[in-house]
Scaffold this motif. Sequence first.
Motif, PDB file in Angstrom:
ATOM      1  N   THR A   5      33.497  41.459  38.745  1.00  0.00           N
ATOM      2  CA  THR A   5      33.436  42.609  39.637  1.00  0.00           C
ATOM      3  C   THR A   5      34.806  42.782  40.285  1.00  0.00           C
ATOM      4  OG1 THR A   5      32.807  41.362  41.596  1.00  0.00           O
ATOM      5  CG2 THR A   5      31.011  42.084  40.150  1.00  0.00           C
ATOM      6  N   LEU A   6      34.966  43.858  41.038  1.00  0.00           N
ATOM      7  CA  LEU A   6      36.249  44.113  41.697  1.00  0.00           C
ATOM      8  C   LEU A   6      36.513  43.180  42.872  1.00  0.00           C
ATOM      9  CD1 LEU A   6      36.220  48.003  41.655  1.00  0.00           C
ATOM     10  CD2 LEU A   6      37.474  46.458  40.145  1.00  0.00           C
ATOM     11  N   SER A   7      35.461  42.566  43.420  1.00  0.00           N
ATOM     12  CA  SER A   7      35.651  41.770  44.625  1.00  0.00           C
ATOM     13  C   SER A   7      35.405  40.272  44.438  1.00  0.00           C
ATOM     14  CB  SER A   7      34.724  42.288  45.729  1.00  0.00           C
ATOM     15  OG  SER A   7      33.382  42.194  45.301  1.00  0.00           O
ATOM     16  N   GLU A   8      34.876  39.860  43.317  1.00  0.00           N
ATOM     17  CA  GLU A   8      34.579  38.448  43.100  1.00  0.00           C
ATOM     18  C   GLU A   8      35.614  37.805  42.185  1.00  0.00           C
ATOM     19  OE1 GLU A   8      32.044  36.468  44.319  1.00  0.00           O
ATOM     20  OE2 GLU A   8      31.679  38.171  45.647  1.00  0.00           O
ATOM     21  N   PRO A   9      35.987  36.565  42.450  1.00  0.00           N
ATOM     22  CA  PRO A   9      36.924  35.886  41.556  1.00  0.00           C
ATOM     23  C   PRO A   9      36.236  35.460  40.261  1.00  0.00           C
ATOM     24  CG  PRO A   9      36.195  34.395  43.274  1.00  0.00           C
ATOM     25  CD  PRO A   9      35.600  35.748  43.585  1.00  0.00           C
ATOM     26  N   ARG A  58      38.417  28.928  40.579  1.00  0.00           N
ATOM     27  CA  ARG A  58      38.308  30.376  40.733  1.00  0.00           C
ATOM     28  C   ARG A  58      39.688  30.999  40.693  1.00  0.00           C
ATOM     29  NH1 ARG A  58      34.031  30.938  45.686  1.00  0.00           N
ATOM     30  NH2 ARG A  58      32.545  29.425  44.894  1.00  0.00           N
ATOM     31  N   MET A  60      41.520  35.240  40.898  1.00  0.00           N
ATOM     32  CA  MET A  60      41.401  36.691  40.861  1.00  0.00           C
ATOM     33  C   MET A  60      42.177  37.166  39.649  1.00  0.00           C
ATOM     34  SD  MET A  60      39.386  37.532  43.307  1.00  0.00           S
ATOM     35  CE  MET A  60      39.548  39.308  43.384  1.00  0.00           C
ATOM     36  N   THR A  62      43.414  40.699  37.284  1.00  0.00           N
ATOM     37  CA  THR A  62      43.639  42.133  37.370  1.00  0.00           C
ATOM     38  C   THR A  62      43.629  42.716  35.960  1.00  0.00           C
ATOM     39  OG1 THR A  62      46.021  41.836  37.302  1.00  0.00           O
ATOM     40  CG2 THR A  62      45.012  41.975  39.466  1.00  0.00           C
TER      41      THR A  62
END
Length: 66
Positions: A5-9, A58, A60, A62
């Motif tokens: 998702t856009l907010s979860e690592p 974890r 992030m 892109t």
Amino acid sequence: MQTLTLSEPARFASVVPGRDEVCVSAAPTSEAQGRDAGTPAPAPCQPVRVSLAPSEQRMMVTMLTP
């Protein structure tokens, strides 16, 4: 393979320590299914270094939008 998702690592468990690559590509949405989306582009990858600990790591990630 996992869905992000856009907010979860991104989460990785039980991986071998050392150098590896993480590749990210978009999956078609239900709206795009049934239409000819053409040939998928190769997934861009980025090098990562996996540590011995913690057991779940974890990061992030892109992805450029077409």
